[in-house]
Write a protein that holds these residues in place. Structure first.
Motif, PDB file in Angstrom:
ATOM      1  N   ALA A 220     -10.310  10.641   9.088  1.00  0.00           N
ATOM      2  CA  ALA A 220      -8.972  10.725   9.310  1.00  0.00           C
ATOM      3  C   ALA A 220      -8.382   9.673   8.941  1.00  0.00           C
ATOM      4  CB  ALA A 220      -8.998  11.073  10.967  1.00  0.00           C
ATOM      5  N   LEU A 221      -8.826   8.127   9.185  1.00  0.00           N
ATOM      6  CA  LEU A 221      -8.433   7.053   8.819  1.00  0.00           C
ATOM      7  C   LEU A 221      -8.406   7.038   7.184  1.00  0.00           C
ATOM      8  CD1 LEU A 221     -10.221   4.992  11.338  1.00  0.00           C
ATOM      9  CD2 LEU A 221      -7.629   5.385  11.053  1.00  0.00           C
ATOM     10  N   ALA A 222      -9.350   7.454   6.508  1.00  0.00           N
ATOM     11  CA  ALA A 222      -9.292   7.498   4.995  1.00  0.00           C
ATOM     12  C   ALA A 222      -8.262   8.450   4.545  1.00  0.00           C
ATOM     13  CB  ALA A 222     -10.795   7.931   4.581  1.00  0.00           C
ATOM     14  N   THR A 223      -7.714   9.452   5.058  1.00  0.00           N
ATOM     15  CA  THR A 223      -6.892  10.261   4.541  1.00  0.00           C
ATOM     16  C   THR A 223      -5.498   9.396   4.923  1.00  0.00           C
ATOM     17  OG1 THR A 223      -8.183  12.198   5.233  1.00  0.00           O
ATOM     18  CG2 THR A 223      -5.643  12.298   4.943  1.00  0.00           C
ATOM     19  N   ILE A 224      -5.103   9.074   6.121  1.00  0.00           N
ATOM     20  CA  ILE A 224      -4.318   8.133   6.245  1.00  0.00           C
ATOM     21  C   ILE A 224      -4.090   6.992   5.226  1.00  0.00           C
ATOM     22  CG2 ILE A 224      -2.977   6.578   7.868  1.00  0.00           C
ATOM     23  CD1 ILE A 224      -4.434   8.446  10.177  1.00  0.00           C
ATOM     24  N   ALA A 225      -4.961   6.165   4.829  1.00  0.00           N
ATOM     25  CA  ALA A 225      -4.760   5.395   3.991  1.00  0.00           C
ATOM     26  C   ALA A 225      -4.493   5.649   2.439  1.00  0.00           C
ATOM     27  CB  ALA A 225      -6.237   4.582   3.750  1.00  0.00           C
ATOM     28  N   ALA A 226      -5.094   6.729   2.354  1.00  0.00           N
ATOM     29  CA  ALA A 226      -4.748   7.536   0.872  1.00  0.00           C
ATOM     30  C   ALA A 226      -3.425   7.853   0.979  1.00  0.00           C
ATOM     31  CB  ALA A 226      -5.520   8.945   0.660  1.00  0.00           C
ATOM     32  N   LEU A 227      -2.729   8.541   2.130  1.00  0.00           N
ATOM     33  CA  LEU A 227      -1.405   8.637   2.214  1.00  0.00           C
ATOM     34  C   LEU A 227      -0.397   7.560   1.819  1.00  0.00           C
ATOM     35  CD1 LEU A 227      -1.173  11.069   5.176  1.00  0.00           C
ATOM     36  CD2 LEU A 227      -0.896  11.736   2.635  1.00  0.00           C
ATOM     37  N   ILE A 228      -0.678   6.636   2.452  1.00  0.00           N
ATOM     38  CA  ILE A 228      -0.145   5.299   2.446  1.00  0.00           C
ATOM     39  C   ILE A 228      -0.019   4.653   1.108  1.00  0.00           C
ATOM     40  CG2 ILE A 228       0.233   2.975   3.242  1.00  0.00           C
ATOM     41  CD1 ILE A 228      -0.723   3.772   6.088  1.00  0.00           C
ATOM     42  N   PHE A 229      -1.289   4.635   0.542  1.00  0.00           N
ATOM     43  CA  PHE A 229      -1.759   4.253  -0.831  1.00  0.00           C
ATOM     44  C   PHE A 229      -0.971   4.834  -1.833  1.00  0.00           C
ATOM     45  CE2 PHE A 229      -4.091   3.281  -4.633  1.00  0.00           C
ATOM     46  CZ  PHE A 229      -4.603   2.188  -4.674  1.00  0.00           C
ATOM     47  N   GLN A 230      -0.577   6.087  -1.785  1.00  0.00           N
ATOM     48  CA  GLN A 230       0.150   7.186  -2.786  1.00  0.00           C
ATOM     49  C   GLN A 230       1.626   6.785  -2.393  1.00  0.00           C
ATOM     50  OE1 GLN A 230      -1.610  10.891  -1.853  1.00  0.00           O
ATOM     51  NE2 GLN A 230      -3.379  10.416  -2.893  1.00  0.00           N
ATOM     52  N   GLN A 231       1.830   6.669  -1.270  1.00  0.00           N
ATOM     53  CA  GLN A 231       3.530   6.757  -0.882  1.00  0.00           C
ATOM     54  C   GLN A 231       4.091   5.455  -1.250  1.00  0.00           C
ATOM     55  OE1 GLN A 231       4.706   9.140   0.387  1.00  0.00           O
ATOM     56  NE2 GLN A 231       6.558   8.589   1.924  1.00  0.00           N
ATOM     57  N   PHE A 232       3.297   4.441  -1.419  1.00  0.00           N
ATOM     58  CA  PHE A 232       3.843   3.011  -1.705  1.00  0.00           C
ATOM     59  C   PHE A 232       3.392   2.618  -3.140  1.00  0.00           C
ATOM     60  CE2 PHE A 232       4.395   2.993   2.756  1.00  0.00           C
ATOM     61  CZ  PHE A 232       5.821   2.378   2.893  1.00  0.00           C
ATOM     62  N   GLU A 233       2.671   3.613  -3.700  1.00  0.00           N
ATOM     63  CA  GLU A 233       2.097   3.174  -4.993  1.00  0.00           C
ATOM     64  C   GLU A 233       1.443   1.903  -5.409  1.00  0.00           C
ATOM     65  OE1 GLU A 233       5.065   4.406  -8.242  1.00  0.00           O
ATOM     66  OE2 GLU A 233       6.458   4.674  -6.511  1.00  0.00           O
ATOM     67  N   ALA A 234       0.443   1.738  -4.373  1.00  0.00           N
ATOM     68  CA  ALA A 234      -0.318   0.576  -4.159  1.00  0.00           C
ATOM     69  C   ALA A 234      -1.346   0.643  -5.587  1.00  0.00           C
ATOM     70  CB  ALA A 234      -0.864   0.400  -3.035  1.00  0.00           C
ATOM     71  N   ARG A 235      -1.567  -0.515  -5.762  1.00  0.00           N
ATOM     72  CA  ARG A 235      -2.753  -0.768  -6.848  1.00  0.00           C
ATOM     73  C   ARG A 235      -4.160  -0.884  -6.193  1.00  0.00           C
ATOM     74  NH1 ARG A 235      -2.052  -1.351 -11.933  1.00  0.00           N
ATOM     75  NH2 ARG A 235      -4.294  -0.866 -12.048  1.00  0.00           N
ATOM     76  N   TYR A 236      -4.173  -1.733  -5.472  1.00  0.00           N
ATOM     77  CA  TYR A 236      -5.589  -2.062  -4.365  1.00  0.00           C
ATOM     78  C   TYR A 236      -5.423  -1.833  -2.769  1.00  0.00           C
ATOM     79  CZ  TYR A 236      -6.377  -4.219  -8.954  1.00  0.00           C
ATOM     80  OH  TYR A 236      -6.207  -4.358 -10.145  1.00  0.00           O
ATOM     81  N   LEU A 237      -6.515  -1.456  -2.128  1.00  0.00           N
ATOM     82  CA  LEU A 237      -6.650  -1.365  -0.943  1.00  0.00           C
ATOM     83  C   LEU A 237      -7.912  -2.394  -0.320  1.00  0.00           C
ATOM     84  CD1 LEU A 237      -6.676   0.262   1.655  1.00  0.00           C
ATOM     85  CD2 LEU A 237      -8.730   1.573   0.833  1.00  0.00           C
ATOM     86  N   LEU A 238      -7.294  -3.172   0.631  1.00  0.00           N
ATOM     87  CA  LEU A 238      -8.080  -4.141   1.429  1.00  0.00           C
ATOM     88  C   LEU A 238      -8.305  -3.733   2.690  1.00  0.00           C
ATOM     89  CD1 LEU A 238      -6.232  -7.597   0.388  1.00  0.00           C
ATOM     90  CD2 LEU A 238      -8.021  -6.208  -0.791  1.00  0.00           C
ATOM     91  N   PHE A 239      -9.383  -3.871   3.538  1.00  0.00           N
ATOM     92  CA  PHE A 239      -9.809  -3.229   4.780  1.00  0.00           C
ATOM     93  C   PHE A 239     -10.752  -3.974   5.764  1.00  0.00           C
ATOM     94  CE2 PHE A 239     -13.287  -1.449   2.625  1.00  0.00           C
ATOM     95  CZ  PHE A 239     -14.384  -1.099   3.636  1.00  0.00           C
ATOM     96  N   SER A 240     -10.691  -3.894   7.009  1.00  0.00           N
ATOM     97  CA  SER A 240     -11.460  -4.653   7.835  1.00  0.00           C
ATOM     98  C   SER A 240     -11.840  -3.443   8.662  1.00  0.00           C
ATOM     99  CB  SER A 240     -10.791  -5.791   8.668  1.00  0.00           C
ATOM    100  OG  SER A 240     -11.404  -6.256   9.610  1.00  0.00           O
ATOM    101  N   ALA A 241     -13.454  -3.384   9.047  1.00  0.00           N
ATOM    102  CA  ALA A 241     -13.578  -2.304   9.930  1.00  0.00           C
ATOM    103  C   ALA A 241     -14.981  -2.624  10.493  1.00  0.00           C
ATOM    104  CB  ALA A 241     -13.508  -0.921   9.126  1.00  0.00           C
ATOM    105  N   PRO A 242     -15.247  -2.056  11.764  1.00  0.00           N
ATOM    106  CA  PRO A 242     -16.568  -2.420  12.119  1.00  0.00           C
ATOM    107  C   PRO A 242     -17.856  -1.555  11.330  1.00  0.00           C
ATOM    108  CG  PRO A 242     -15.312  -1.534  13.911  1.00  0.00           C
ATOM    109  CD  PRO A 242     -14.565  -1.498  12.634  1.00  0.00           C
ATOM    110  N   GLU A 243     -18.946  -2.068  11.276  1.00  0.00           N
ATOM    111  CA  GLU A 243     -19.772  -1.554  10.216  1.00  0.00           C
ATOM    112  C   GLU A 243     -20.217  -0.003  10.170  1.00  0.00           C
ATOM    113  OE1 GLU A 243     -21.589  -2.570   6.830  1.00  0.00           O
ATOM    114  OE2 GLU A 243     -20.804  -4.056   8.213  1.00  0.00           O
ATOM    115  N   LYS A 244     -20.327   0.571  11.209  1.00  0.00           N
ATOM    116  CA  LYS A 244     -20.211   2.041  11.407  1.00  0.00           C
ATOM    117  C   LYS A 244     -19.161   2.874  10.858  1.00  0.00           C
ATOM    118  CE  LYS A 244     -23.854   2.369  14.978  1.00  0.00           C
ATOM    119  NZ  LYS A 244     -24.285   2.728  16.614  1.00  0.00           N
TER     120      LYS A 244
END
Length: 405
Positions: A220-244
């Motif tokens: 679900a979080l990956a789908t949301i990140a992709a929506l935001i990436f496309q909506q704002f025409e981004a070039r890169y994704l940075l993230f912070s997340a627990p290992e699992k």
């Protein structure tokens, strides 16, 4: 700025997806300081007033300007100089009213981050745009039938648009960013996985259930990140997340976006936006430096057929509509001229246009005009700011280009 908080279920339902898209669209248009996106710039380019002039204001907000409201003095000087030159009383009163609205907005609050602001305002058109700028642009106040957007080309670096995801099992936040400016656009709350592993479940099943929940949340979080990436025409994704959660998130990102993961960072999930900006800046700088060097090396490798170095060679290529990518030292400013009849750039404004023979318009900064023309030709822009790339350019020229043909 009010952020949207949504509850994250195990799957991203169509209803939740639509709500997220609607919220992101609202984030792009509601009257608060916004990060300039390519779609916003395109929208500004379509606006024209046949009646009242559009007010375009640029104001630097460097740290010095923020001290003791020093920006207000600069703003008042701009306003006074502009109003004194308006002879038409009705027009002067109208513009004074527009500028009072802008002044009130600035007094109510400056953007917490960034180095400048731009306003585009026309009450009769219902136009109101407040844009936070990641770099300082010279103070300027223009009145015209269209928004004066040329200075914004200095913010249009090809590799300077990031989506930032700060993820956890209980709370996830999404941001859009240019280096020096970060804007939070979405907050999501999700089920606490440990709380969902209830006491009655057999110990042998607990690991399987936790893996399943992590899998669903990462999807679900990956789908949301992709929506935001496309909506704002981004070039890169940075993230912070627990290992699992990190493994599941990466697994479910679309391949095209997975290839644009610029790096990871570490910060507390509830950290203030300014702290998030500090945490991601080294990663952003590394991405910027890497991509700048790639572009410059491509120019060097493409010589002489598909690559050129030098101000004169690049200006000539822009005039011939041949540029695919223009790389320029962001500090470069040169005077020159422009022939509106031929849509032609010239390096010497004292001479007539070499094509039609008419007098050309003097340009205080030919680089801005050149970048504007390059963008109009669907070229990309590489504004060189890193030390490594500037050192490389010093061996060649402060301007270079990749050519279409």
């Amino acid at each position: 700025m009010e952020k949207q908080t949504m509850h994250l279920t195990q799957t991203l339902s169509p209803e939740l997806r639509d709500r997220i898209l609607a919220r992101l669209e609202q984030e792009r248009t509601e009257p608060a300081y916004r990060l300039l996106t390519p779609s916003t710039l395109r929208q500004l380019g379509t606006i024209q007033s046949t009646r009242d002039p559009i007010v375009s204001l640029y104001l630097e907000l460097t740290p010095e300007r923020r001290l003791k409201d020093a920006w207000h003095v600069a703003f008042k000087d701009l306003v006074r100089a502009k109003l004194e030159r308006l002879e038409d009383r009705r027009l002067r009163e109208q513009i004074a009213g527009e500028l009072e609205r802008i002044e009130l907005a600035l007094q109510e609050g400056l953007p917490a981050l960034g180095r400048g602001v731009a306003f585009f305002v026309c009450e009769s058109l219902g136009l109101w745009r407040q844009i936070a700028l990641p770099i300082p642009l010279p103070d300027r106040l223009e009145l015209a039938s269209t928004p004066y957007t040329r200075p914004l080309v200095r913010t249009r670096d090809e590799h300077d648009r990031f989506v930032v995801a700060l993820l956890s099992r209980e709370h996830s936040r999404f941001f859009i960013s240019q280096i020096g400016y970060v804007e939070e656009v979405l907050t999501l709350t999700g089920p606490r996985l440990r709380g969902m592993v209830t006491d009655w479940i057999d110990w042998n099943q607990r690991d399987d259930l936790e893996r399943q929940l992590t899998h669903q949340e990462g999807k679900a979080l990956a789908t949301i990140a992709a929506l935001i990436f496309q909506q704002f025409e981004a070039r890169y994704l940075l993230f912070s997340a627990p290992e699992k959660l990190k493994a599941s998130f990466l697994e479910h990102l679309p391949k095209a976006i997975r290839a644009q993961v610029g790096g990871v960072f570490s910060v507390e999930v509830h950290a203030p936006v300014a702290q998030v900006a500090t945490a991601i800046e080294p990663v952003q700088r590394a991405v910027e430096a890497r991509e700048e060097m790639r572009t410059l090396e491509r120019i060097q490798e493409s010589l002489p057929e598909r690559g050129v170095w030098g101000i004169e060679a690049v200006i000539d290529a822009i005039n011939q509509r041949r540029v695919m990518t223009v790389a320029v030292d962001d500090a470069l400013q040169i005077a020159g001229g422009y022939c509106p009849h031929c849509d032609l750039l010239v390096l010497d404004a004292s001479k007539p246009c070499p094509v039609c023979g008419q007098t050309v318009e003097a340009e205080a900064d030919l680089v801005d005009r050149a970048l504007e023309m390059a963008l109009a030709q669907d070229a990309t822009i590489e504004l060189v700011r890193s030390d490594a790339a500037r050192t490389f350019m010093a061996q060649h020229a402060p301007m270079g280009a990749l050519l279409r043909f």
